[in-house]
Design an enzyme around this catalytic site. Structure first.
Site, short mmCIF file in Angstrom:
data_model
loop_
_atom_site.label_atom_id
_atom_site.label_comp_id
_atom_site.label_asym_id
_atom_site.label_seq_id
_atom_site.Cartn_x
_atom_site.Cartn_y
_atom_site.Cartn_z
N SER A 85 37.91 5.54 17.72
CA SER A 85 36.90 5.66 18.77
C SER A 85 36.29 4.33 19.19
O SER A 85 35.42 4.31 20.06
CB SER A 85 35.80 6.63 18.33
N THR A 205 30.83 5.98 18.89
CA THR A 205 30.55 4.61 19.35
C THR A 205 29.83 3.88 18.25
O THR A 205 29.03 4.50 17.55
CB THR A 205 29.59 4.67 20.57
N THR A 223 32.90 0.82 22.25
CA THR A 223 33.57 2.12 22.11
C THR A 223 34.85 2.18 22.94
O THR A 223 35.00 1.41 23.90
CB THR A 223 32.62 3.24 22.60
N ARG A 233 37.09 6.20 33.91
CA ARG A 233 35.79 6.72 33.48
C ARG A 233 35.06 5.67 32.62
O ARG A 233 35.64 5.04 31.75
CB ARG A 233 36.00 8.00 32.66
N VAL A 234 33.80 5.48 32.91
CA VAL A 234 32.97 4.56 32.13
C VAL A 234 31.83 5.36 31.52
O VAL A 234 31.19 6.17 32.20
CB VAL A 234 32.43 3.43 33.04
N GLY A 235 31.59 5.15 30.26
CA GLY A 235 30.50 5.87 29.59
C GLY A 235 29.20 5.10 29.60
O GLY A 235 29.00 4.18 30.41
N ASP A 236 28.32 5.46 28.70
CA ASP A 236 27.00 4.84 28.63
C ASP A 236 27.01 3.47 27.94
O ASP A 236 26.16 2.62 28.21
CB ASP A 236 26.03 5.76 27.88
N THR A 256 24.85 7.26 21.11
CA THR A 256 26.21 7.73 20.93
C THR A 256 26.26 9.18 21.41
O THR A 256 25.23 9.83 21.54
CB THR A 256 26.64 7.60 19.45
N GLY A 257 27.45 9.65 21.70
CA GLY A 257 27.58 11.02 22.19
C GLY A 257 28.08 11.04 23.62
O GLY A 257 28.69 10.08 24.08
N GLY A 259 28.34 10.28 27.00
CA GLY A 259 27.74 9.17 27.73
C GLY A 259 27.11 9.57 29.05
O GLY A 259 26.10 8.99 29.46
N1 ASP Z 1 28.95 7.41 24.22
C1 ASP Z 1 30.38 7.23 24.25
C2 ASP Z 1 30.88 7.49 25.65
O1 ASP Z 1 30.41 8.39 26.30
C3 ASP Z 1 31.12 8.08 23.29
C4 ASP Z 1 30.47 8.38 21.97
O2 ASP Z 1 29.58 7.72 21.52
O3 ASP Z 1 30.82 9.35 21.31
O4 ASP Z 1 31.79 6.81 26.05
#
Ligand code: ASP
Length: 350
Positions: A85, A205, A223, A233-236, A256-257, A259
């Protein structure tokens, strides 16, 4: 990651020297904070935060800069080929491309980030270069890669045979669903998540925050994002204020989680601003999680988001929607502490 729970069990047993969070079934009585006041400290998300913190501590513990410490620490999971990850060996997007997101921020407000970066194993180092060697904050995709290559980074194939195999497994159904990184949902489904043997989550992350003995801070977040995401796709994590925010006047936060949920709520900025208004790191994380949960009519039972915060005096707190979020704390007293974050849902769904 595969050994998260076993590792947690053993490490938690070895942590009696510091106050553990009171993880009970009642959300109202939860407290996940670790008091500060002891000088320099590093905190980071998940079990892989333990070795990452130790690498950061090798810098910070000797009086090094928080910025150098978090950059060193974040590279540990980026290099770990058993970690799917973060960094090298991260699970690819639905087209089989490994695209990485990372950000770094100094407590004085300087920051840099890369998003959807391919072929570079240490995106956190590129993020720092963006911060220090360009007038910009965020470079994405091909432009980020071009910049990295110009800076002397080596082009690599990040897709390992193991990750490729998992992607082929996923392609059989090609069903995209972010499966939250939580004990609740893993148990609840009891069926393998798409392409994830054993029902393991498909995203995590490393978010890391460090403070030195003078209250100066820095943070890093890196991450491979959601496995099997849409290409582009771009996350947080590379979005300053969402996945990471640090301010020397107050403290820092990271997430984390899922995004998208964090971006919608400017999560890490919110946590820092709540601390600025006087909330403790723990209270700030709880309020930020509550804002996300409130917007979901089903109570956000199907998603995971976790926040981790570190105040400039070293006090830290964490809170998540689902049970199962862990975070690592490292200071002069103990360098391998791993704690279970309290969460909104403490019980296992049946
Ligand atoms: N926050 C990350 C994202 O959305 C993934 C994660 O932390 O699980 O890319």
């Amino acid at each position: 990651m595969s050994n998260r729970r076993d590792f947690l069990k053993t490490t938690l047993l070895a942590t009696s020297a510091l106050a553990l969070p009171n993880v009970s079934r009642s959300a109202a009585s939860l407290s996940g904070s670790v008091p500060g006041g002891a000088g320099a400290r590093v905190v980071s998300t998940w079990d892989f935060g333990v070795p990452a913190n130790q690498a950061a501590w090798a810098v910070l513990g000797k009086g090094g800069k928080p910025l150098d410490a978090v950059e060193a620490g974040a590279q540990i999971p980026e290099s770990d080929l058993s970690n799917h990850s973060v960094g090298r060996a991260g699970y690819p997007d639905r087209d089989g491309k490994v695209t990485l997101d990372a950000s770094i921020m100094d407590g004085d407000g300087r920051c840099g980030a890369v998003a959807a970066l391919e072929h570079i194993g240490h995106p956190i180092k590129v993020a720092r270069k963006v911060m220090e060697d360009t007038p910009h904050v965020l470079l994405v995709g091909d432009g980020a890669l071009e910049f990295a290559l110009q800076q002397g980074f080596t082009r690599e194939n990040l897709l390992t045979p193991e990750s490729e195999k998992a992607w082929h497994e996923w392609l059989k159904q090609a069903k995209y669903k972010p499966v939250a990184n939580s004990e609740n949902l893993d148990y609840h489904r009891s069926l393998p998540a798409p392409g994830m043997p054993g029902g393991k989550n498909n995203h995590d992350t490393i978010g890391m925050l460090a403070v030195d003995a003078n209250g100066r801070l820095a943070g890093a977040c890196t991450t491979s994002g959601m496995a099997w995401k849409l290409h582009g796709r771009v996350g947080d994590s590379p979005i300053i204020g969402a996945g990471l925010y640090v301010d020397n006047e107050v403290g820092g936060a990271t997430s984390t989680g899922v995004g998208e949920e964090v971006i919608r709520n400017a999560g890490s900025f919110l946590v820092v601003e709540l601390m600025r208004q006087g909330r403790s790191p723990q209270e700030a994380c709880e309020e930020a999680v509550r804002r996300i949960v409130k917007k979901h009519p089903d109570g956000a039972k199907e998603i995971q988001v976790g926040f981790l915060a570190l105040r400039r005096d070293g006090e830290c707190g964490a809170y998540a929607i689902q049970k199962g979020f862990t975070y690592a704390v490292c200071d002069v007293r103990k360098q391998d502490l791993l704690l279970a974050s309290p969460s909104v849902y403490q019980t296992t769904f049946t």
